[in-house]
Scaffold this motif. Structure first.
Motif, PDB file in Angstrom:
ATOM      1  N   ILE A  13      -5.170  -5.127  -4.343  1.00  0.00           N
ATOM      2  CA  ILE A  13      -6.245  -6.112  -5.898  1.00  0.00           C
ATOM      3  C   ILE A  13      -6.163  -5.569  -6.574  1.00  0.00           C
ATOM      4  CG2 ILE A  13      -9.112  -6.062  -5.593  1.00  0.00           C
ATOM      5  CD1 ILE A  13      -8.525  -6.749  -2.450  1.00  0.00           C
TER       6      ILE A  13
ATOM      7  N   GLY B  21      -1.031   5.648  -4.493  1.00  0.00           N
ATOM      8  CA  GLY B  21      -1.064   4.399  -3.866  1.00  0.00           C
ATOM      9  C   GLY B  21      -0.790   2.709  -4.634  1.00  0.00           C
TER      10      GLY B  21
ATOM     11  N   ALA C 210     -13.047  -4.744 -12.984  1.00  0.00           N
ATOM     12  CA  ALA C 210     -13.505  -3.486 -12.989  1.00  0.00           C
ATOM     13  C   ALA C 210     -11.746  -2.872 -14.224  1.00  0.00           C
ATOM     14  CB  ALA C 210     -12.033  -3.301 -11.201  1.00  0.00           C
TER      15      ALA C 210
ATOM     16  N   ASN D 103      -2.030  -1.445  -4.815  1.00  0.00           N
ATOM     17  CA  ASN D 103      -3.269  -1.731  -4.211  1.00  0.00           C
ATOM     18  C   ASN D 103      -3.118  -3.702  -3.874  1.00  0.00           C
ATOM     19  OD1 ASN D 103      -5.747  -2.017  -3.739  1.00  0.00           O
ATOM     20  ND2 ASN D 103      -5.844  -0.251  -5.036  1.00  0.00           N
TER      21      ASN D 103
ATOM     22  N   GLY E 160      -6.314  -4.783 -10.205  1.00  0.00           N
ATOM     23  CA  GLY E 160      -7.168  -4.114 -10.583  1.00  0.00           C
ATOM     24  C   GLY E 160      -8.248  -2.996  -9.914  1.00  0.00           C
ATOM     25  N   GLY E 161      -7.216  -3.448  -8.561  1.00  0.00           N
ATOM     26  CA  GLY E 161      -8.231  -1.790  -7.724  1.00  0.00           C
ATOM     27  C   GLY E 161      -8.222  -0.542  -7.535  1.00  0.00           C
ATOM     28  N   GLY E 162      -6.917  -0.094  -8.371  1.00  0.00           N
ATOM     29  CA  GLY E 162      -6.485   0.954  -8.798  1.00  0.00           C
ATOM     30  C   GLY E 162      -7.312   2.294  -9.949  1.00  0.00           C
TER      31      GLY E 162
ATOM     32  N   HIS F 269       1.325  -1.514  -0.138  1.00  0.00           N
ATOM     33  CA  HIS F 269      -0.256  -0.256  -0.695  1.00  0.00           C
ATOM     34  C   HIS F 269       0.590   1.241   0.517  1.00  0.00           C
ATOM     35  CE1 HIS F 269      -2.929  -2.614   0.085  1.00  0.00           C
ATOM     36  NE2 HIS F 269      -3.001  -3.132   1.303  1.00  0.00           N
TER      37      HIS F 269
END
Lengths: 332, 342
Positions: free
Chosen positions: B134, B130, B171, B132, B136-138, B120
């Protein structure tokens, strides 16, 4: 000078709050599916697109995960998005962004950002929309540190708590029961807030405390009116906020009445009633209890389509009355 | 960034993009930072082996040209979202390695005050929103940051870094579609290192090139050799221009390779020693860039040695800073969950 108070529906109260928030702060904008010319699936945004334009009332594609993520990204970079889920059930499509990103970003980054996003979730059964459009999932999100989760039960609170949510620097999830949208109540004009994290004693009583959420507040009040005629004096607490919970109001009430019932529409097992019950069992109020705690909640089943079955799966006024009688008479 | 002078530029007319676009000082700084990324990750790996860092980490050794090339045309106000393999992005966007080491060591002087760790790592002041955990989270978050840029008219461009694994996450598709529909100033950068953990793109991805996905979202899809700094920087430069002028997003596929395994638990059973050796010996991005700089007369051996020793010193100082920094007190476990403390 007191603000002019009118009768508004719950949906109108939310719409008015969003308009006030947008008037006060140009960073506030709305996102969601069919919230523009359509006016939202439940007409909560209504004609706001005509007043604020498509740049501030943004129709998203049917992309709950991506849309929630866009709202989170906009929030951490200076905007104040209000994101409408068409149905609270669709939170399941966006849990990644809600649970892993919105809730944790401030923490993971050591306080370097805040995530002032508001998400609205039309929730609950009673509309014949069956199992995938009728759930009450607020406890899911209430389990996640970093989120604030609220359930206003009246038009007054719907407006005041939404304005408090917009002003809040942290992510606030608002669960709005669909059957409340048309309910009318007194709502002052102009800006006011109702604090997040404070329960409200809707009715004072001596014999029994009922802690209720959302639409169950009204069912508990109806039950209390009937029970009063039988000599049972019920105190009804509207929890209003699931996280952070106002423990003290419940503790104080139970110390007074010595009996506790929790009522919510969401499935009973592992629900908010369990949390309230355990909290009381751990508190100084435990010694004041004269009877076991009673919980009423949704049946252990998806919400059925058939209207009679649908009603039978969530607590109704007669269920509350019957459980309250037994509790006060010591049947249980 | 300022370009090279006109006379100098004329003499470089036939050189690749970055040698025409940037000054010798700027290019030497790029080499410094590529070494800084490499040595930072080697230092982190060694500290991990010694038990100074717990958890896990995902090293980007072999991908330094990609991080530096993409960030080259970005200004300090521009923003990025990064990935679990994000140390290079963080340094490329301007982070100090001492505060990164401190974060990895779990110290209060770290970028996330010890709450985030490797996965992170962020540097919000420099525009890094940041890494991530996850996959694909960003990506949607970057689109949201780009929406802010458009609504607030700040002129900021946002880069979303992600790996080849993320191109099969929903995402990714939702985010690219919205960015294209709304013509947002965002650049999607897929660093394709060939494997999502152990699964090769050939086995996981229906299209031959991830850049081919761009056609579905009506945006340019550009493929670059991610190990050649100039190629990456040129594609990024064009995408930044396009985004900044309001024409919308670009998808850049930067084809590269990670020398190390996916994370510290990887036993490298899904690829051959020969394949890894080939990338390390023949296509190392730092070697390739260094050779070009030398060949085109931007640096000599002495200059390279000065960069290497400067980097070594900064890394050693950074590790010392991290070691000497205080750990957070356990009484502060609940800090930063909410903005107002309870």
């Amino acid at each position: 000078m007191d603000a002019m108070v009118r009768e508004l529906s719950y949906a109108q109260a939310i719409q008015e709050a969003m308009a006030i928030a947008m008037d006060m702060d140009e960073r506030v904008f709305l996102m969601g599916e069919d919230i523009g010319v359509y006016g939202g699936a439940f007409q909560v945004t209504g004609d706001l697109v005509e007043r604020y334009g498509t740049e501030r009332v943004i129709d998203t594609p049917i992309s709950e995960l991506g849309g929630a993520g866009v709202a989170v990204g906009a929030a951490v970079t200076g905007m104040r998005p209000i994101f409408e889920f068409q149905f609270s059930d669709f939170a399941t499509l966006a849990m990644e962004q809600i649970v892993n990103q919105a809730a944790k970003m401030r923490f993971m980054l050591g306080g370097e950002v805040s995530v002032p996003v508001v998400m609205r979730f039309p929730a609950g059964s009673g509309t014949g929309a069956a199992a995938q459009h009728s759930q009450s999932l607020e406890a899911w999100l209430g389990h996640v540190p970093g989120l604030k989760v609220i359930q206003p039960a009246t038009p007054y609170d719907a407006k005041g708590m939404l304005l408090a949510a917009v002003a809040d620097p942290d992510p606030v999830m608002i669960f709005e029961h669909k059957l409340l949208y048309k309910m009318k109540g007194p709502v002052p004009e102009g800006y006011y807030t109702v604090p997040i994290g404070k329960a409200d004693i809707r009715r004072e009583g001596r014999d029994l405390t009922i802690v209720a959420t959302s639409i169950m507040v009204h069912k508990a009040l109806d039950a209390a009116a009937t029970l009063e005629a039988e000599g049972i004096d019920v105190e009804v607490i509207d929890l209003r906020t699931i996280r952070p919970m106002d423990k003290q109001s419940v503790i104080d009430s139970v110390k007074k009445t010595s009996r506790l019932m929790c009522v919510h529409e969401a499935v009973k097992t592992l629900g908010i009633g369990a949390e309230v019950s355990a909290m009381i069992a751990e508190s100084e109020a435990f010694d004041y209890l004269d009877a076991p705690i009673v919980r009423l909640g949704g049946a252990e089943t998806p919400i059925p389509y058939n209207p009679e079955l649908e009603k039978a799966t969530v607590p109704q006024v007669p269920d509350i009355i019957s459980a309250a009688r037994d509790l006060v008479k010591g049947v249980r | 960034m300022a370009g090279a002078g006109k006379a100098v530029a004329d003499s470089r007319a036939n050189l690749p993009f970055v040698y025409r676009q940037y000054s010798a000082e700027q290019l030497k700084q790029v080499l410094y930072k590529m070494y800084l990324i490499r040595r930072f990750e080697e230092g982190a790996e060694e500290s991990y082996m010694r038990g100074l860092i717990h958890g896990t980490m995902h090293l980007s050794i072999g991908q330094e040209a990609s991080a530096m090339g993409i960030c080259m045309p970005l200004g300090e106000d521009d923003q990025i979202t990064s990935t679990h393999r994000g140390h290079g992005h963080c340094i490329a966007k301007g982070a100090e390695v001492k505060r990164m080491f401190a974060e990895f060591f779990g110290k209060t002087t770290g970028y996330c005050k010890g709450r985030g760790g490797s996965m992170h790592i962020a540097d919000v002041a420099k525009g890094n929103l940041g890494a991530n955990g996850i996959v694909g989270g960003g990506i949607p978050i970057a689109v949201g940051a780009a929406l802010s840029s458009k609504m607030m008219k700040t002129g900021k461009v946002v880069v979303s870094f992600f790996g080849d694994g993320a191109n099969n996450e929903g995402a990714f598709h939702e985010a690219l579609n919205m960015a294209a529909v709304w013509k947002l100033p965002v650049i999607f950068v897929c660093e394709n290192n060939g494997y999502g953990m152990s699964t090769s793109t050939a086995r996981s991805t229906a299209v031959k090139n991830i850049a081919d996905r761009a056609a579905a979202y009506s945006m340019p899809g550009v493929i670059v050799n991610g190990n050649i700094f100039s190629e990456v920087a040129e594609a990024s430069y064009k995408a930044v221009e396009r985004a900044r002028s309001g024409e919308g997003p670009t998808l850049i596929e930067s084809k590269t390779y990670r020398h190390r395994g996916h994370s510290k638990s990887d036993r490298n059973r899904y690829r051959t020693k020969e394949e890894i050796e080939d990338w390390m010996s023949n296509r190392d991005p730092i070697t390739l860039f260094e050779n070009e700089l030398r060949e085109f007369g931007f640096i000599d051996d002495k200059g390279i040695e000065a960069i290497r020793s400067g980097v070594a010193q900064e890394i050693a100082d950074g590790i010392e800073f991290a070691k000497a920094s205080p750990s957070p007190d356990v009484s502060e476990t609940g800090n930063y969950v909410y903005t107002e403390q309870a």
